[in-house]
Design a protein around this motif. Sequence first.
Motif, PDB file in Angstrom:
ATOM      1  N   THR A   1       0.857  -1.482   0.044  1.00  0.00           N
ATOM      2  CA  THR A   1       0.022  -0.040  -0.120  1.00  0.00           C
ATOM      3  C   THR A   1       0.783   1.330   0.012  1.00  0.00           C
ATOM      4  N   THR A   2       2.153   1.219   0.448  1.00  0.00           N
ATOM      5  CA  THR A   2       3.037   2.082   0.522  1.00  0.00           C
ATOM      6  C   THR A   2       4.110   1.939  -0.069  1.00  0.00           C
TER       7      THR A   2
ATOM      8  N   TYR B   1       3.908   0.005  10.379  1.00  0.00           N
ATOM      9  CA  TYR B   1       3.540   0.410   8.916  1.00  0.00           C
ATOM     10  C   TYR B   1       2.644   1.855   8.991  1.00  0.00           C
ATOM     11  N   PRO B   2       3.130   2.789   8.058  1.00  0.00           N
ATOM     12  CA  PRO B   2       2.557   4.188   8.240  1.00  0.00           C
ATOM     13  C   PRO B   2       1.071   4.229   7.600  1.00  0.00           C
ATOM     14  N   ASP B   3       0.902   3.180   6.696  1.00  0.00           N
ATOM     15  CA  ASP B   3      -0.388   3.195   5.772  1.00  0.00           C
ATOM     16  C   ASP B   3      -1.677   3.004   6.844  1.00  0.00           C
ATOM     17  N   ASN B   4      -1.488   2.127   7.757  1.00  0.00           N
ATOM     18  CA  ASN B   4      -2.674   1.840   8.914  1.00  0.00           C
ATOM     19  C   ASN B   4      -2.288   1.935   9.946  1.00  0.00           C
TER      20      ASN B   4
ATOM     21  N   ARG C   1       3.930  -7.848   8.583  1.00  0.00           N
ATOM     22  CA  ARG C   1       2.929  -7.123   9.318  1.00  0.00           C
ATOM     23  C   ARG C   1       2.523  -8.393  10.279  1.00  0.00           C
TER      24      ARG C   1
END
Length: 149
Positions: free
Chosen positions: A26-27, A134-137, A109
């Motif tokens: 996602t990133t 994780y920066p996305d979520n 993750r």
Amino acid sequence: MAEFSIREMSSEDIKQVMKVDVASFTTPWTYEIYEQEVNHNKHAHYFVIEESENIIGYVGLWIVEEDAQITNIALLPQFRGYKIGEKLFGFAMQYAIQQGANRLSLEVRVSNIVAQKLYIKFGLVPGGIRKGYYPDNGEDALVMWVNLH
């Protein structure tokens, strides 16, 4: 099954590798990050896996003295589930050993059970949690590691 080959990543591979990244994360990393890793980071070692000269995945690791860390590993979605990731991860482990690393670690993750099972097959064990990694979520990362000798 098709033949797969693994070779060192070059600057010319970055655009194809980014397609794997976009399909996997996602990133995804930027071109500049890959360019820095491939051309300027003396600790970075990146490899691509190809089928018929098409890049279908890659793995990156940093080796600093006796410690190796997987920075990222990914396959195009249509190639998952055929043990290609096992081949790629096994290659990275053997490479780290050949370079003199004694330990290998990575972050994964906490929700990625499929990847965790792969790493366990290679002897990695949980070593801790990185909260909000994780920066996305904001998901936590499970740190896994193994002694290579």
